[in-house]
Design an enzyme around this catalytic site. Structure first.
Site, PDB file in Angstrom:
ATOM      1  N   LYS A 116      95.938  11.236  79.411  1.00  0.00           N
ATOM      2  CA  LYS A 116      95.619  12.028  80.606  1.00  0.00           C
ATOM      3  C   LYS A 116      96.774  12.086  81.602  1.00  0.00           C
ATOM      4  O   LYS A 116      96.905  13.062  82.338  1.00  0.00           O
ATOM      5  CB  LYS A 116      94.364  11.475  81.279  1.00  0.00           C
ATOM      6  CG  LYS A 116      93.113  11.767  80.480  1.00  0.00           C
ATOM      7  CD  LYS A 116      91.858  11.373  81.210  1.00  0.00           C
ATOM      8  CE  LYS A 116      90.758  11.309  80.198  1.00  0.00           C
ATOM      9  NZ  LYS A 116      89.500  11.808  80.496  1.00  0.00           N
ATOM     10  N   GLU A 200      93.017   9.481  91.107  1.00  0.00           N
ATOM     11  CA  GLU A 200      92.997  10.844  91.635  1.00  0.00           C
ATOM     12  C   GLU A 200      91.881  10.974  92.652  1.00  0.00           C
ATOM     13  O   GLU A 200      91.010  10.108  92.766  1.00  0.00           O
ATOM     14  CB  GLU A 200      92.889  11.888  90.507  1.00  0.00           C
ATOM     15  CG  GLU A 200      91.641  11.869  89.698  1.00  0.00           C
ATOM     16  CD  GLU A 200      91.676  12.876  88.538  1.00  0.00           C
ATOM     17  OE1 GLU A 200      92.746  13.236  88.027  1.00  0.00           O
ATOM     18  OE2 GLU A 200      90.576  13.301  88.133  1.00  0.00           O
ATOM     19  N   HIS A 235      78.413  10.821  83.124  1.00  0.00           N
ATOM     20  CA  HIS A 235      79.590  11.634  82.770  1.00  0.00           C
ATOM     21  C   HIS A 235      79.518  12.225  81.373  1.00  0.00           C
ATOM     22  O   HIS A 235      80.528  12.656  80.823  1.00  0.00           O
ATOM     23  CB  HIS A 235      80.896  10.829  82.919  1.00  0.00           C
ATOM     24  CG  HIS A 235      81.087  10.253  84.282  1.00  0.00           C
ATOM     25  ND1 HIS A 235      81.146  11.029  85.413  1.00  0.00           N
ATOM     26  CD2 HIS A 235      81.217   8.973  84.700  1.00  0.00           C
ATOM     27  CE1 HIS A 235      81.310  10.254  86.460  1.00  0.00           C
ATOM     28  NE2 HIS A 235      81.341   8.998  86.055  1.00  0.00           N
ATOM     29  N   ARG A 292      90.026  19.937  70.098  1.00  0.00           N
ATOM     30  CA  ARG A 292      89.118  20.010  68.933  1.00  0.00           C
ATOM     31  C   ARG A 292      88.000  20.991  69.244  1.00  0.00           C
ATOM     32  O   ARG A 292      87.907  21.515  70.350  1.00  0.00           O
ATOM     33  CB  ARG A 292      88.513  18.628  68.709  1.00  0.00           C
ATOM     34  CG  ARG A 292      87.857  18.147  70.003  1.00  0.00           C
ATOM     35  CD  ARG A 292      87.001  16.947  69.847  1.00  0.00           C
ATOM     36  NE  ARG A 292      86.789  16.279  71.117  1.00  0.00           N
ATOM     37  CZ  ARG A 292      85.858  16.595  71.992  1.00  0.00           C
ATOM     38  NH1 ARG A 292      85.022  17.577  71.764  1.00  0.00           N
ATOM     39  NH2 ARG A 292      85.752  15.945  73.133  1.00  0.00           N
TER      40      ARG A 292
HETATM   41  P1  ADP Z   1      86.274  11.846  79.844  1.00  0.00           P
HETATM   42  O1  ADP Z   1      87.496  12.212  79.051  1.00  0.00           O
HETATM   43  O2  ADP Z   1      86.001  10.379  79.851  1.00  0.00           O
HETATM   44  O3  ADP Z   1      85.075  12.672  79.495  1.00  0.00           O
HETATM   45  P2  ADP Z   1      86.873  13.572  82.125  1.00  0.00           P
HETATM   46  O4  ADP Z   1      88.163  13.510  82.852  1.00  0.00           O
HETATM   47  O5  ADP Z   1      86.665  14.714  81.199  1.00  0.00           O
HETATM   48  O6  ADP Z   1      86.655  12.171  81.361  1.00  0.00           O
HETATM   49  O7  ADP Z   1      85.676  13.536  83.167  1.00  0.00           O
HETATM   50  C1  ADP Z   1      84.335  13.416  82.783  1.00  0.00           C
HETATM   51  C2  ADP Z   1      83.430  13.734  83.961  1.00  0.00           C
HETATM   52  O8  ADP Z   1      83.697  12.831  85.047  1.00  0.00           O
HETATM   53  C3  ADP Z   1      83.627  15.119  84.543  1.00  0.00           C
HETATM   54  O9  ADP Z   1      82.877  16.097  83.880  1.00  0.00           O
HETATM   55  C4  ADP Z   1      83.139  14.902  85.970  1.00  0.00           C
HETATM   56  O10 ADP Z   1      81.734  14.910  86.007  1.00  0.00           O
HETATM   57  C5  ADP Z   1      83.613  13.502  86.289  1.00  0.00           C
HETATM   58  N1  ADP Z   1      84.950  13.511  86.945  1.00  0.00           N
HETATM   59  C6  ADP Z   1      86.157  13.411  86.346  1.00  0.00           C
HETATM   60  N2  ADP Z   1      87.161  13.472  87.251  1.00  0.00           N
HETATM   61  C7  ADP Z   1      86.585  13.618  88.452  1.00  0.00           C
HETATM   62  C8  ADP Z   1      87.079  13.738  89.802  1.00  0.00           C
HETATM   63  N3  ADP Z   1      88.392  13.694  90.083  1.00  0.00           N
HETATM   64  N4  ADP Z   1      86.177  13.868  90.804  1.00  0.00           N
HETATM   65  C9  ADP Z   1      84.851  13.880  90.542  1.00  0.00           C
HETATM   66  N5  ADP Z   1      84.323  13.762  89.324  1.00  0.00           N
HETATM   67  C10 ADP Z   1      85.166  13.630  88.273  1.00  0.00           C
END
Ligand code: ADP
Length: 499
Positions: A116, A200, A235, A292
């Site tokens: 990431k 972040e 999540h 994917r």
């Molecule tokens: P993973 O790869 O573990 O699925 P992601 O970065 O795709 O992680 O984030 C998964 C979920 O977490 C997102 O859909 C959102 O709901 C929440 N999320 C991620 N980053 C943020 C952020 N900066 N602020 C608020 N919620 C977040």
């Protein structure tokens, strides 16, 4: 032209890929663990090979075994599905080394997007908006405190190698910062063998909106519109839909262009998903690229009237994308519900057992992608997702009504599922309004007590049948109309009759 393709996966996605391969005149080769010997994906395949083992490490995650089988079966390509080895650059490379096409992007793109921190750097360079944050030497705690102060609390600590919501911590104030970094790092080390974390800004009440992209090996990248995936638990997505009710045509265009820009910047090929988070002021930020096919791809297939697996195979064979951006239209509305073997009223605890009764709903605009059938054994060994139910109609309201009908006509006995819970979510006034965000399930108690009572009555009526033991002649005497209407979905399933 591929003659034979191995599917390095199991469950619903292996079945789904098999169907398209066979439709294209390509032989589908299945692999299976000891537990999966009698499973549906093996039944559907043209050829199947045992992985001789039961743990994931010994089976669907075992690169050497899979490559060896692929060589013996003389396949032209491997489709990794999602999960397992699908985002493992070593697996993609091992395929190439064995002269087998990996149906997905290049190993280097998978590696870059799987990190990431690197992914955010690449997107920043490509002028795609990213969530304000910081990645650097995590032991420099004073520096991190400074950055967090500038960003403003709450901040989110995230794992560089993160996935499935693991290794994430919300930090509300400076006092929690150091400990959260440590514990997120520890969790990430255990889950991914990589303890790097970054921080972040934590976006309040966001919506999760992702764009499906597709690239070929001739430099073309297009997007296939968005999927709204804001209904999440821990999540993890449980309901997805397209179009998103949050996007205006202008914002959709802007986000779609950003997704294509992201894909082009990294030389993306095959199917991918650019995930964004949308804040309350409709600012969007890049989250990650999933390299994917997604679980929720049928939503996109419904609204563009296409087959993403077919497109993946054609692109992997070196063909040019047959359409340009202007040819892609977003038509109608699709919703997907993930059907899980779990008990929503017992903290979503996984449910195991035999599917004594299992009948999928059918009808116009109803699609079920499943990896199980009546009689299947649901064990603790794999993901508890049984199937995906997708409805498609002209409008969002019509797709909602169709989904409610389909959920009401999806009888499953023998294990507990989240079907009724999904019904309560879809039927909730706020979900119906479309004004949703990722905290929907924390904000609202969606459980419908009238429905729960009705389910209890039904369970009591049906328990007689389940205990009967003599399923072939089992019949049920129903003496009032209300009871009869509750039992309606259970009519005529298998050899069960109502008198
Ligand atoms: P993973 O790869 O573990 O699925 P992601 O970065 O795709 O992680 O984030 C998964 C979920 O977490 C997102 O859909 C959102 O709901 C929440 N999320 C991620 N980053 C943020 C952020 N900066 N602020 C608020 N919620 C977040």
């Amino acid at each position: 032209m591929f003659r034979k393709v191995l599917i390095a996966n199991r469950g619903e996605i292996a079945v789904r890929i098999t169907k398209t391969l066979q439709e294209m005149g390509i032989q589908a080769v299945a692999i299976y663990s000891d537990i999966d010997e009698d499973s549906l994906h093996v039944e559907y395949s043209d050829e199947a090979y045992s992985l001789y083992g039961s743990t994931s490490k010994d089976t669907y995650l075992n690169i050497e075994k899979i490559i060896d089988i692929a060589k013996v079966a003389k396949v032209d390509a491997i489709h990794p599905g999602y999960g397992f080895l699908s985002e493992n650059p070593r697996f993609a490379q091992a395929c190439l080394d064995a002269n087998i096409v990996f149906i997905g992007p290049s190993p280097s793109v998978i590696a870059e997007m799987g990190d990431k921190i690197l992914a955010k750097k690449a997107m920043t360079k490509a002028s795609v908006p990213v969530v304000p944050g910081w990645s650097g030497n995590i032991s420099d705690i004073d520096e991190i405190k400074n950055v967090a102060n500038k960003i403003g609390y709450p901040v989110l600590v995230k794992a560089a190698a993160g996935g499935g919501g693991k290794g994430m911590r919300i930090v509300k104030e400076v006092a929690e910062l150091e400990q959260s970094i440590e514990s997120a790092g520890r969790e990430a080390q255990n889950a991914f063998g990589d303890n790097r974390v970054f921080i972040e800004k934590y976006i309040m009440n966001p919506r999760h909106i992702e764009f499906q992209i597709f690239g070929d090996t001739h430099g073309n990248v297009i997007h296939l519109f968005e999927r709204e995936c804001s209904i999440q638990r821990r999540h993890q997505k449980i309901i997805e839909e397209s179009p998103s009710s949050a996007l205006t045509p202008e914002l959709r265009k802007k986000m779609g262009e950003a997704a294509v820009m992201a894909g082009k910047a990294i030389g993306y090929t095959n199917a991918g998903t650019v995930e964004f988070i949308l804040d309350e002021n409709k600012n969007f930020y890049f989250l990650e690229v999933n390299t994917r096919l997604q679980v929720e791809h049928p939503v996109t297939e419904s609204i563009i009237h296409g087959d993403l697996v077919k497109a993946q195979i054609l692109v992997a064979m070196g063909e040019k994308l047959s359409i340009t951006q202007n040819d892609v239209i977003q038509d109608g509305h699709a919703i997907e519900c993930r059907i899980y073997a779990e008990d929503p009223q017992n903290n979503f605890f996984p449910s195991t057992g035999i599917l004594e009764v299992y009948k999928e709903p059918t009808g116009p605009g109803i699609r079920v992608d499943s990896g199980v059938k009546q009689g299947s054994v649901i064990s603790v060994h794999y993901d508890p997702m049984l199937a995906k139910l997708i409805t498609y109609s002209k409008t969002r309201n019509a797709a909602i009504e169709k989904m409610l009908w389909a959920l009401n006509h999806y009888p499953v006995l023998g294990i507990t599922t989240n079907i009724s819970f999904l019904h309560d979510v879809i039927n909730h006034s706020v979900f119906r309004s479309g004004d949703i965000d990722t905290h929907f399930l924390e904000k609202y108690n969606v459980f419908d007590s009238a429905r729960i009572n009705k389910d209890k009555e039904l369970a009591i009526a049906l328990s007689g049948l389940i205990c009967d033991g003599n399923k072939n002649i089992a019949s049920l005497v129903v003496d009032n109309k209300q009871q009869k209407s509750n039992l309606e979905p259970w009519l005529n399933i298998g050899n069960w009759r109502m008198i």
